[in-house]
Write an enzyme that holds these catalytic residues in place. Structure first.
Site, PDB file in Angstrom:
ATOM      1  N   LYS A 123       0.824  -1.216   0.000  1.00  0.00           N
ATOM      2  CA  LYS A 123       0.000   0.000   0.000  1.00  0.00           C
ATOM      3  C   LYS A 123       0.852   1.257   0.000  1.00  0.00           C
ATOM      4  O   LYS A 123       0.587   2.192  -0.749  1.00  0.00           O
ATOM      5  CB  LYS A 123      -0.895   0.047   1.257  1.00  0.00           C
ATOM      6  CG  LYS A 123      -2.092  -0.844   1.207  1.00  0.00           C
ATOM      7  CD  LYS A 123      -2.917  -0.633   2.470  1.00  0.00           C
ATOM      8  CE  LYS A 123      -2.052  -0.822   3.689  1.00  0.00           C
ATOM      9  NZ  LYS A 123      -2.421  -1.679   4.719  1.00  0.00           N
ATOM     10  N   ARG A 162      -9.712   1.483   9.517  1.00  0.00           N
ATOM     11  CA  ARG A 162      -9.195   0.160   9.850  1.00  0.00           C
ATOM     12  C   ARG A 162     -10.209  -0.646  10.642  1.00  0.00           C
ATOM     13  O   ARG A 162      -9.976  -1.812  10.934  1.00  0.00           O
ATOM     14  CB  ARG A 162      -7.941   0.342  10.707  1.00  0.00           C
ATOM     15  CG  ARG A 162      -6.679  -0.208  10.084  1.00  0.00           C
ATOM     16  CD  ARG A 162      -5.701  -0.392  11.195  1.00  0.00           C
ATOM     17  NE  ARG A 162      -4.384  -0.766  10.778  1.00  0.00           N
ATOM     18  CZ  ARG A 162      -3.562  -0.055  10.033  1.00  0.00           C
ATOM     19  NH1 ARG A 162      -3.950   1.091   9.543  1.00  0.00           N
ATOM     20  NH2 ARG A 162      -2.359  -0.494   9.782  1.00  0.00           N
ATOM     21  N   ARG A 207      11.401  -6.298   5.339  1.00  0.00           N
ATOM     22  CA  ARG A 207      11.177  -4.859   5.139  1.00  0.00           C
ATOM     23  C   ARG A 207      12.062  -4.020   6.062  1.00  0.00           C
ATOM     24  O   ARG A 207      12.171  -4.293   7.247  1.00  0.00           O
ATOM     25  CB  ARG A 207       9.707  -4.521   5.407  1.00  0.00           C
ATOM     26  CG  ARG A 207       9.444  -3.026   5.324  1.00  0.00           C
ATOM     27  CD  ARG A 207       7.989  -2.726   5.144  1.00  0.00           C
ATOM     28  NE  ARG A 207       7.225  -2.844   6.387  1.00  0.00           N
ATOM     29  CZ  ARG A 207       5.917  -2.583   6.450  1.00  0.00           C
ATOM     30  NH1 ARG A 207       5.248  -2.243   5.365  1.00  0.00           N
ATOM     31  NH2 ARG A 207       5.286  -2.710   7.600  1.00  0.00           N
ATOM     32  N   ARG A 231      11.254  -1.668  11.341  1.00  0.00           N
ATOM     33  CA  ARG A 231      10.240  -1.041  12.175  1.00  0.00           C
ATOM     34  C   ARG A 231      10.046  -1.854  13.442  1.00  0.00           C
ATOM     35  O   ARG A 231      10.125  -3.076  13.414  1.00  0.00           O
ATOM     36  CB  ARG A 231       8.917  -0.974  11.408  1.00  0.00           C
ATOM     37  CG  ARG A 231       8.757   0.328  10.673  1.00  0.00           C
ATOM     38  CD  ARG A 231       7.626   0.307   9.711  1.00  0.00           C
ATOM     39  NE  ARG A 231       6.375  -0.206  10.269  1.00  0.00           N
ATOM     40  CZ  ARG A 231       5.223  -0.211   9.621  1.00  0.00           C
ATOM     41  NH1 ARG A 231       5.161   0.297   8.399  1.00  0.00           N
ATOM     42  NH2 ARG A 231       4.138  -0.695  10.166  1.00  0.00           N
ATOM     43  N   ARG A 251      -0.588  -8.222  14.060  1.00  0.00           N
ATOM     44  CA  ARG A 251      -1.209  -7.265  13.146  1.00  0.00           C
ATOM     45  C   ARG A 251      -2.019  -7.972  12.072  1.00  0.00           C
ATOM     46  O   ARG A 251      -3.099  -7.524  11.700  1.00  0.00           O
ATOM     47  CB  ARG A 251      -0.143  -6.378  12.505  1.00  0.00           C
ATOM     48  CG  ARG A 251       0.262  -5.235  13.408  1.00  0.00           C
ATOM     49  CD  ARG A 251       1.681  -4.789  13.156  1.00  0.00           C
ATOM     50  NE  ARG A 251       1.872  -4.305  11.816  1.00  0.00           N
ATOM     51  CZ  ARG A 251       3.011  -4.432  11.132  1.00  0.00           C
ATOM     52  NH1 ARG A 251       4.023  -5.082  11.647  1.00  0.00           N
ATOM     53  NH2 ARG A 251       3.106  -3.931   9.940  1.00  0.00           N
TER      54      ARG A 251
HETATM   55  P1  ADP Z   1       0.689  -1.617   8.891  1.00  0.00           P
HETATM   56  O1  ADP Z   1      -0.357  -1.480   7.821  1.00  0.00           O
HETATM   57  O2  ADP Z   1       1.955  -2.196   8.354  1.00  0.00           O
HETATM   58  O3  ADP Z   1       0.206  -2.198  10.169  1.00  0.00           O
HETATM   59  P2  ADP Z   1       0.721   1.256   9.306  1.00  0.00           P
HETATM   60  O4  ADP Z   1       1.957   1.991   8.990  1.00  0.00           O
HETATM   61  O5  ADP Z   1      -0.484   1.503   8.473  1.00  0.00           O
HETATM   62  O6  ADP Z   1       1.192  -0.216   9.293  1.00  0.00           O
HETATM   63  O7  ADP Z   1       0.315   1.453  10.831  1.00  0.00           O
HETATM   64  C1  ADP Z   1       1.221   1.179  11.885  1.00  0.00           C
HETATM   65  C2  ADP Z   1       0.477   1.105  13.217  1.00  0.00           C
HETATM   66  O8  ADP Z   1      -0.167   2.360  13.483  1.00  0.00           O
HETATM   67  C3  ADP Z   1      -0.648   0.087  13.275  1.00  0.00           C
HETATM   68  O9  ADP Z   1      -0.184  -1.223  13.560  1.00  0.00           O
HETATM   69  C4  ADP Z   1      -1.516   0.673  14.397  1.00  0.00           C
HETATM   70  O10 ADP Z   1      -0.954   0.433  15.671  1.00  0.00           O
HETATM   71  C5  ADP Z   1      -1.425   2.165  14.151  1.00  0.00           C
HETATM   72  N1  ADP Z   1      -2.514   2.639  13.258  1.00  0.00           N
HETATM   73  C6  ADP Z   1      -2.373   3.152  11.990  1.00  0.00           C
HETATM   74  N2  ADP Z   1      -3.572   3.479  11.468  1.00  0.00           N
HETATM   75  C7  ADP Z   1      -4.494   3.174  12.410  1.00  0.00           C
HETATM   76  C8  ADP Z   1      -5.913   3.259  12.463  1.00  0.00           C
HETATM   77  N3  ADP Z   1      -6.651   3.737  11.438  1.00  0.00           N
HETATM   78  N4  ADP Z   1      -6.535   2.830  13.598  1.00  0.00           N
HETATM   79  C9  ADP Z   1      -5.837   2.352  14.639  1.00  0.00           C
HETATM   80  N5  ADP Z   1      -4.497   2.236  14.649  1.00  0.00           N
HETATM   81  C10 ADP Z   1      -3.818   2.635  13.559  1.00  0.00           C
END
Ligand code: ADP
Ligand code: ZN
Length: 218
Positions: A17, A93, A130, A162, A173
């Site tokens: 993404k 999400r 990654r 990360r 996750r």
């Molecule tokens: P990934 O898709 O690899 O989990 P992101 O970079 O999108 O990573 O998000 C990293 C972290 O940030 C998530 O695991 C979560 O803890 C938090 N996060 C991001 N977006 C949201 C959201 N819309 N609602 C709740 N937590 C979020």
């Protein structure tokens, strides 16, 4: 060329993404709004939001809906998003977040939600390799042959794994994705606003598949 776009990109962690959203954002000239990037920036800046979110993120959990809805509500009111549109990456999400987004965008509804589909086995392998620049967010794939410290080619920042790309956090996750985020595919699907795009293959091919379905949706 279309005069803007209002898109959501859904997909498992590691589906690509981030990479595709950066390209789409240039192609359609709309801001790429990544909640993950916004939260990581808040952590780096030691902002109040970052202090609160860091532990949750490192454990692979989800930050609370109210907080996330507040952040996105404010971001979508800024001039670039109001006039050009947006590509949302990482939001919504949960179904609660999706319902809130429907209200926020009631005057300017989404064009489509894209599900960038990559099977779990494939994303597991991608995530363990990654690496990310902590300053500009550029993604890299580790081969094990890199010189340490690893310096970002784009900005000279440190390239690191990360905190939430460890095997335990990755599995957590992905489980959360199945329980909390996969229902969104139903939410948008039932409103006829969902398109599934195959995310396996060369990034250029995936990008072409994406622009084809997005152009068709306008
Ligand atoms: P990934 O898709 O690899 O989990 P992101 O970079 O999108 O990573 O998000 C990293 C972290 O940030 C998530 O695991 C979560 O803890 C938090 N996060 C991001 N977006 C949201 C959201 N819309 N609602 C709740 N937590 C979020
Ligand atoms: Zn960098």
């Amino acid at each position: 060329m279309i005069p803007g776009a209002r898109l959501i990109i859904l997909g498992r962690q590691g589906a690509g993404k981030g990479t595709q959203c950066v390209r789409l954002s240039r192609h359609y000239v709309v801001p790429h709004i990544s909640t993950g990037d916004m939260l990581r920036a808040a952590v780096r800046e030691r902002a109040e939001l970052g202090l609160m979110a860091k532990e949750i993120m490192d454990a692979g959990g989800l930050v609370g809906d109210d907080i996330m809805i507040g952040i996105i509500g404010a971001r979508l009111q800024r001039a670039d998003a109001e006039t050009r549109g947006f590509i949302l990456d990482g939001f919504p999400r949960t179904v609660t977040q999706a319902e809130a987004l429907d209200k926020i965008t009631v005057d300017r509804p989404l064009h489509i939600a894209v599900d960038l589909d990559v099977p779990r086995e494939v994303v597991l392998a991608r995530l363990s390799a990654r690496r990310v620049c902590r300053d500009c967010g550029t993604n890299y794939t580790a081969t094990g042959m890199e010189r340490q410290p690893w310096i970002c080619e784009v900005c000279g920042g440190d390239v690191m794994q990360r905190g939430d790309d460890t095997p335990d956090a990755v599995n957590r996750r992905l489980d959360l994705y199945e329980t909390q985020t996969a229902p969104l595919i139903q939410h948008f699907g039932s409103q006829d606003r969902l398109v599934v795009v195959d995310g396996v293959g060369h990034p250029d091919d995936v990008f072409r598949r994406l622009t084809t379905v997005i152009d068709d949706s306008q």
